[in-house]
Design an enzyme around this catalytic site. Structure first.
Site, short mmCIF file in Angstrom:
data_model
loop_
_atom_site.label_atom_id
_atom_site.label_comp_id
_atom_site.label_asym_id
_atom_site.label_seq_id
_atom_site.Cartn_x
_atom_site.Cartn_y
_atom_site.Cartn_z
N HIS A 216 53.42 36.89 45.53
CA HIS A 216 52.87 37.61 44.38
C HIS A 216 52.05 38.83 44.76
O HIS A 216 51.60 39.57 43.90
CB HIS A 216 51.99 36.67 43.55
CG HIS A 216 50.72 36.31 44.25
ND1 HIS A 216 50.66 35.35 45.23
CD2 HIS A 216 49.46 36.80 44.15
CE1 HIS A 216 49.42 35.26 45.68
NE2 HIS A 216 48.67 36.13 45.06
C1 UD1 Z 1 44.49 37.26 41.93
C2 UD1 Z 1 43.68 37.55 43.19
C3 UD1 Z 1 44.49 37.16 44.44
C4 UD1 Z 1 45.01 35.74 44.34
C5 UD1 Z 1 45.78 35.57 43.03
C6 UD1 Z 1 46.28 34.13 42.89
C7 UD1 Z 1 42.18 39.52 43.03
C8 UD1 Z 1 41.95 40.88 43.52
N1 UD1 Z 1 43.37 38.97 43.33
O1 UD1 Z 1 45.61 38.12 41.94
O2 UD1 Z 1 43.66 37.25 45.56
O3 UD1 Z 1 45.86 35.48 45.43
O4 UD1 Z 1 44.89 35.89 41.95
O5 UD1 Z 1 46.89 33.89 41.72
O6 UD1 Z 1 41.33 38.97 42.38
N2 UD1 Z 1 48.44 36.91 34.56
C9 UD1 Z 1 48.93 36.01 33.65
N3 UD1 Z 1 48.18 34.90 33.38
C10 UD1 Z 1 46.98 34.67 33.98
C11 UD1 Z 1 46.48 35.62 34.89
C12 UD1 Z 1 47.22 36.72 35.19
O7 UD1 Z 1 50.00 36.17 33.10
O8 UD1 Z 1 46.36 33.63 33.70
C13 UD1 Z 1 49.26 38.09 34.88
C14 UD1 Z 1 48.76 39.31 34.17
O9 UD1 Z 1 49.87 40.02 33.76
C15 UD1 Z 1 48.02 40.06 35.22
C16 UD1 Z 1 48.76 39.67 36.50
O10 UD1 Z 1 49.19 38.33 36.28
O11 UD1 Z 1 48.00 41.43 34.99
C17 UD1 Z 1 47.90 39.73 37.73
O12 UD1 Z 1 46.71 38.96 37.54
P1 UD1 Z 1 45.33 39.35 38.25
O13 UD1 Z 1 44.30 38.32 37.96
O14 UD1 Z 1 44.98 40.77 37.98
O15 UD1 Z 1 45.64 39.31 39.79
P2 UD1 Z 1 46.55 38.31 40.65
O16 UD1 Z 1 47.74 39.06 41.10
O17 UD1 Z 1 46.75 37.00 39.95
#
Ligand code: UD1
Length: 378
Positions: A216
């Site tokens: 991811h």
């Molecule tokens: C975050 C952490 C990363 C960790 C990862 C594990 C940071 C900088 N990164 O990255 O270190 O490895 O979590 O999962 O904090 N989304 C959903 N549902 C959710 C949350 C997110 O659909 O509950 C989608 C959204 O479209 C969002 C994208 O996932 O924009 C990314 O989520 P985000 O929390 O920004 O970062 P991660 O890539 O999950």
């Protein structure tokens, strides 16, 4: 003593669970748990609270998704209100997600002592948002609780005074040890069938006869030139040789759809797409896998303790203790197919070799609480 601890995103939950459990032994310590809400989907958040027995958060900040600045900024604004109202003695943050960094800055601006669980990890790669979060958090922390000796050395090289560093071990392994038996009782095929992303036939999944992957990170999924060859290799080669189970992160799914790779992922018979998994399901798959392919930090560590050969789809790691050259199960293979293919061939002939770094013994949370109590008396 009053402690506020913070969780925000999935990798935080398995680190906070043992800390909350250890604090229960000390009724004189008042503890508030804050969830920033960076992760909010049930499968990315709530299920871990239930599965790991984490108490319902006392405060929800409901930050949600957004750019890095939006997430960090909104978290700071909301968390500042909490700190001003509740006036804790210590703020305890874990890991390296945006919530960790945002709450660390607020803690120090509000003159509250800050403890960081999982301090001192360094990838040296400032293109990773997590590395920025680690640097900021560790620079500000009053107590740096390290998982291994390499992390302690990193901090000393940066000039952190010895009095702030406490080598306590890896708290995530507390969770692994506490949950191992429950995970072991599950059946791989049942998990796969229950968590299928869509109805389909699934291949047989014998012990030691399937692979698991997770991917991811922006560095792997945000550019088509990188993601396409990876998918071609994973679907066209790995999944042809043994079933490949892929619990897919929402970010990875979005990118596959964006780059027109979703159809290929979905239609490859050996590639089995699953929902994001709960803790026990993922641990169980890891226990029986012939190999793991991942860009996750936590999985590198779990593979090390379980002995699952792990191809780490990154060019660097903040967790060198897990690497093969240091006795661990992980091989850094980057995201370039020629190199991954070679390592894949090598590990297909290797066997499980569990390794337990010093103090990865299931008792880290107790040492952390003792360190906090001790610091409170000084
Ligand atoms: C975050 C952490 C990363 C960790 C990862 C594990 C940071 C900088 N990164 O990255 O270190 O490895 O979590 O999962 O904090 N989304 C959903 N549902 C959710 C949350 C997110 O659909 O509950 C989608 C959204 O479209 C969002 C994208 O996932 O924009 C990314 O989520 P985000 O929390 O920004 O970062 P991660 O890539 O999950």
């Amino acid at each position: 003593m009053k402690i506020i601890s913070i969780v925000g995103a999935r990798p935080n939950f398995m680190k906070i669970a043992p800390f909350c459990a250890a604090l229960k032994q000390y009724p004189e310590i008042e503890h508030l748990l804050v969830h920033t809400g960076q992760h909010y989907d049930c499968r990315m958040s709530d299920s871990f609270f239930t599965d790991l027995g984490i108490p319902e958060p006392d405060i929800h900040l409901n930050i949600g998704s957004g750019t890095h600045a939006e997430q960090v900024g909104r978290t700071m604004i909301e968390f500042e209100k909490v700190v001003k109202a509740d006036k804790p003695d210590w703020i305890v943050v874990v890991g390296d997600v945006n919530a960790t960094c945002a709450c660390s800055i607020v803690a120090k601006k509000e003159h509250v002592k800050l403890a960081h669980i999982e301090a001192g990890l360094r990838s040296g790669d400032l293109d990773m948002p997590e590395e920025i979060n680690r640097l900021v958090t560790d620079r500000l922390a009053d107590m740096l609780l390290t998982p291994d000796r390499i992390s302690g050395e990193n901090l000393r090289k940066e000039g952190v005074p010895e009095s702030r560093i406490a080598f306590v071990g890896n708290i995530m392994i507390d969770t692994l040890e506490a949950q191992r038996d429950k995970a072991a009782a599950r059946k791989v095929e049942e998990i796969a069938r229950r968590e299928l992303l869509f109805e389909r036939e699934i291949p047989e999944l014998p012990e030691d006869g399937y692979a698991v992957m997770t991917m991811h990170r922006p560095s792997n999924v945000d550019q088509s030139e990188i993601l396409k060859p990876l998918i071609d290799f994973l679907a066209g080669e790995v999944a042809q040789e043994l079933p490949l189970l892929w619990p897919i992160h929402p970010r990875a799914r979005k990118q596959l759809e964006l780059f027109g790779l979703w159809e290929k992922a979905v239609s490859t018979p050996g590639l089995v797409l699953l929902n994001p998994l709960g803790y026990h399901d993922m641990l169980r798959l890891n226990m029986g896998a012939k190999l793991m392919l991942t860009d996750s930090g936590g999985l590198q560590e779990e593979c090390c303790v379980l002995g699952t050969p792990c191809l780490t789809l990154r060019w660097n790691t903040e967790r060198p203790i897990t690497l093969n050259e240091n006795g661990g199960a992980s091989f850094l293979v980057g995201n370039e197919v020629t190199r991954i293919r070679q390592a894949f061939r090598d590990v297909m002939n290797s066997t499980r070799r569990p390794q337990r770094p010093e103090l990865w013994d299931g008792h880290t949370a107790e040492r952390i609480v003792e360190a906090l109590i001790h610091a409170g008396k000084r």
